[in-house]
Design an enzyme around this catalytic site. Structure first.
Site, PDB file in Angstrom:
ATOM      1  N   GLY A 248       1.104  -0.967   0.224  1.00  0.00           N
ATOM      2  CA  GLY A 248      -0.011   0.252  -0.083  1.00  0.00           C
ATOM      3  C   GLY A 248       0.817   1.124  -0.085  1.00  0.00           C
ATOM      4  N   PRO A 283       4.944  -4.745  -0.326  1.00  0.00           N
ATOM      5  CA  PRO A 283       4.826  -3.422  -1.267  1.00  0.00           C
ATOM      6  C   PRO A 283       4.489  -3.844  -3.259  1.00  0.00           C
ATOM      7  CG  PRO A 283       7.132  -3.800  -0.677  1.00  0.00           C
ATOM      8  CD  PRO A 283       6.549  -4.624  -0.593  1.00  0.00           C
ATOM      9  N   GLY A 284       3.925  -3.278  -4.027  1.00  0.00           N
ATOM     10  CA  GLY A 284       3.718  -3.987  -5.175  1.00  0.00           C
ATOM     11  C   GLY A 284       4.395  -2.202  -6.175  1.00  0.00           C
ATOM     12  N   ARG A 285       2.959  -1.052  -5.617  1.00  0.00           N
ATOM     13  CA  ARG A 285       3.222  -0.206  -6.559  1.00  0.00           C
ATOM     14  C   ARG A 285       4.246   0.897  -6.049  1.00  0.00           C
ATOM     15  NH1 ARG A 285      -1.290   2.703  -7.589  1.00  0.00           N
ATOM     16  NH2 ARG A 285      -2.694   2.155  -5.904  1.00  0.00           N
ATOM     17  N   ARG A 321      -6.296   2.879 -16.159  1.00  0.00           N
ATOM     18  CA  ARG A 321      -6.211   3.395 -14.844  1.00  0.00           C
ATOM     19  C   ARG A 321      -6.998   4.956 -14.409  1.00  0.00           C
ATOM     20  NH1 ARG A 321      -2.896   5.609 -11.631  1.00  0.00           N
ATOM     21  NH2 ARG A 321      -3.303   5.252  -9.669  1.00  0.00           N
ATOM     22  N   TYR A 325      -9.856   4.949 -11.902  1.00  0.00           N
ATOM     23  CA  TYR A 325      -9.781   5.557 -10.729  1.00  0.00           C
ATOM     24  C   TYR A 325      -9.662   7.221 -10.647  1.00  0.00           C
ATOM     25  CZ  TYR A 325      -7.604   0.748  -9.435  1.00  0.00           C
ATOM     26  OH  TYR A 325      -6.948  -0.516  -9.244  1.00  0.00           O
ATOM     27  N   CYS A 353     -14.007   3.212 -28.446  1.00  0.00           N
ATOM     28  CA  CYS A 353     -14.978   3.814 -28.643  1.00  0.00           C
ATOM     29  C   CYS A 353     -15.742   4.141 -27.106  1.00  0.00           C
ATOM     30  CB  CYS A 353     -15.984   3.203 -29.851  1.00  0.00           C
ATOM     31  SG  CYS A 353     -14.719   3.234 -31.227  1.00  0.00           S
ATOM     32  N   GLU A 354     -14.986   4.610 -26.341  1.00  0.00           N
ATOM     33  CA  GLU A 354     -16.074   4.826 -24.873  1.00  0.00           C
ATOM     34  C   GLU A 354     -15.165   6.401 -24.820  1.00  0.00           C
ATOM     35  OE1 GLU A 354     -17.115   2.605 -23.520  1.00  0.00           O
ATOM     36  OE2 GLU A 354     -16.536   1.310 -24.158  1.00  0.00           O
ATOM     37  N   TYR A 382      -0.059  -1.373 -12.399  1.00  0.00           N
ATOM     38  CA  TYR A 382      -0.863  -1.561 -12.787  1.00  0.00           C
ATOM     39  C   TYR A 382      -1.485  -0.457 -13.995  1.00  0.00           C
ATOM     40  CZ  TYR A 382      -1.355  -3.052  -8.043  1.00  0.00           C
ATOM     41  OH  TYR A 382      -1.208  -3.174  -6.486  1.00  0.00           O
TER      42      TYR A 382
HETATM   43  C1  LIG Z   1      -2.727  -5.482  -4.070  1.00  0.00           C
HETATM   44  C2  LIG Z   1      -1.906  -6.328  -2.790  1.00  0.00           C
HETATM   45  C3  LIG Z   1      -1.068  -5.654  -2.152  1.00  0.00           C
HETATM   46  C4  LIG Z   1      -0.001  -4.360  -2.991  1.00  0.00           C
HETATM   47  O1  LIG Z   1      -0.858  -3.131  -2.911  1.00  0.00           O
HETATM   48  P1  LIG Z   1      -0.130  -1.841  -3.307  1.00  0.00           P
HETATM   49  O2  LIG Z   1      -0.392  -0.754  -2.952  1.00  0.00           O
HETATM   50  O3  LIG Z   1       0.363  -2.132  -4.833  1.00  0.00           O
HETATM   51  O4  LIG Z   1       1.302  -2.076  -2.604  1.00  0.00           O
HETATM   52  C5  LIG Z   1      -0.244  -6.418  -0.618  1.00  0.00           C
HETATM   53  N1  LIG Z   1      -1.302  -6.794  -0.653  1.00  0.00           N
HETATM   54  C6  LIG Z   1      -2.309  -7.743  -0.895  1.00  0.00           C
HETATM   55  C7  LIG Z   1      -3.018  -8.518   0.074  1.00  0.00           C
HETATM   56  C8  LIG Z   1      -2.847  -6.908  -1.788  1.00  0.00           C
HETATM   57  O5  LIG Z   1      -3.945  -7.082  -2.897  1.00  0.00           O
END
Ligand SMILES: *Cc1c(COP(=O)(O)O)cnc(C)c1O
Length: 425
Positions: A248, A283-285, A321, A325, A353-354, A382
């Site tokens: 997150g 962490p992803g994002r 996105r 969002y 076409c949107e 994402y």
């Molecule tokens: C999506 C997700 C993440 C990664 O979230 P980021 O905002 O990209 O860091 C981590 N854990 C779980 C369980 C998720 O669903």
């Protein structure tokens, strides 16, 4: 009008000799070789993000499990495996990708609110580090599958701490209104239930409160609840040895501050520093967003009433996105605007076409002409993973840059590829 043109605010993206570059590679050179649109990633930027987290958390012994759903390109996963990251997955498909990238199963954490029996069986078969369980019904399914195949399932319970992450409603996951996790008030009972099952080895709890969080306050509230629950579990005479703190961490889309990782680390230290559990984060994002961008070419310009449109060759199917969002990605011209040029107000839109196929209205761009290239920045997370083939458009190419080298890390997935699944049946 302002002539404060939009310029990259992220590392390894910038102008050199009037040309936008990623590390040492001119974006126009990649476009010339492979055509547009494409995603481009900076390997060095990715490595630096991992290192930044590691440094901030060095005294806390936290395992970083990269959230594969942010971007699951095989070459990027390999790079992250090489950096020592584990993987946080949410489907059997992501498990397949993580294993193919060389991730040891013992470093894979399986999250997700709707695992199928087949996915559970595959996870147990491969021996993933843990399954993060999101409901008592899912626990029952894991019990059943584990007994069937004669394995003990190592699990943690994902708890919903009922904390508002103060982010976009569509990426909030940790309040009682969301579908995620087991209610905080029921977690202790569920933990005791799991602990009583022979085929289940319950070792901890997990939380993940949402995405694009830039304030540490929700983390503090969450970690305090995790600490309390850990004490409650131990007070019942049960053992707990792992805490998975989710992902997150927010990034900077517009030049304002993303998550301050030192403040995050301090919060973690103050709330859970002496809890005596293995810690994991997902962490992803944070790792991949700023390291990636989408490059597109202007096809047409047109005026409609008072509005000016630039129609580009990338669309909502390539980067969802904005439509999903209302996200705004910064737009950087590939040719550096002349200092004396005027900025114009322009709607950057795709060919789909949107009416929701728009990247937004910008007033900080130079006049764009047919053939001009622009980069949509901070699109590493994402972006490619959410893309679709809507309007029978191909999945676009992905390019990885490191230093003065670049290589294709996904070729275009063409309509011929798609037709193979439908022809001669
Ligand atoms: C999506 C997700 C993440 C990664 O979230 P980021 O905002 O990209 O860091 C981590 N854990 C779980 C369980 C998720 O669903």
């Amino acid at each position: 009008m302002t002539t404060e043109f939009s310029r990259p605010h992220v590392t390894h993206f910038g102008y050199k000799n009037g040309e936008l570059t990623v590390e040492k590679v001119a974006v126009s050179a990649i476009a010339q070789q492979y055509g547009t649109p494409f995603y481009v990633y900076s390997a060095t930027a990715i490595r630096e993000r991992v290192a930044q987290l590691r440094t901030a958390l060095s005294d806390l012994n936290v395992q970083i499990c990269y959230a594969v759903k942010a971007n699951n390109n095989l070459s990027l996963l390999k790079l992250l495996v090489g950096e020592g990251c584990g993987m946080d997955i949410v489907s059997g498909g992501e498990m397949h990708r993580a294993l193919t990238a060389g991730s040891p199963a013992e470093k894979i954490v399986f999250s997700g609110v709707g695992k199928t029996d087949d996915e559970i069986a595959a996870a147990l078969h491969h021996g993933v580090h843990q399954l993060n369980v999101e409901s008592v019904e899912e626990l029952d399914a894991i019990s059943r599958v584990a007994k069937q195949i004669g394995k003990v399932a190592t699990i943690v319970l994902r708890v919903n701490p009922d904390v508002d992450a103060l982010t976009h409603p569509k990426i909030t996951t940790g309040t009682s209104k969301n579908k995620f996790g087991i209610a905080y008030s029921e977690a202790l009972k569920a933990y005791a239930d799991a602990a009583a099952r022979a085929e289940i080895n319950v070792v901890g709890i997990a939380v993940h409160i949402g995405s694009q969080i830039t304030d540490v306050t929700p983390y503090r509230q969450t970690f305090e609840r995790v600490a309390q629950l850990t004490k409650d579990i131990r007070a019942k005479g049960l053992t707990i040895s792992r805490l998975d703190l989710g992902g997150g961490l927010g990034v900077s889309y517009d030049g304002s501050a993303g998550m301050d990782v030192d403040a995050y680390a301090r919060t973690l230290r103050e709330t859970l520093g002496d809890i005596d559990c293995e810690l994991t984060m997902e962490p992803g994002r944070f790792i991949i967003a700023e390291a990636g961008a989408l490059v597109t070419k202007v096809l047409y310009g047109k005026n409609q009433g008072n509005a000016k449109f630039s129609i580009v060759d990338a669309a909502m199917n390539d980067l969802m996105r904005p439509a999903l969002y209302d996200a705004i990605h910064p737009v950087w011209p590939v040719r550096e605007p002349a200092a004396e040029a005027d900025a114009v107000r322009v709607n950057l839109v795709g060919p789909v076409c949107e009416s929701s196929d728009t990247f937004g209205e910008f007033d900080n761009l130079p006049a764009l002409e047919r053939g001009d290239l622009v980069m949509l920045g901070v699109a590493g997370a994402y972006g490619a993973t959410m893309s679709s083939t809507y309007n029978a458009r191909p999945l676009i190419q992905e390019v990885l840059v490191e230093g003065d080298h670049y290589k294709l890390v996904r070729r275009q997935w063409t309509v011929e590829d798609a037709l193979l699944l439908e022809q001669d049946l």
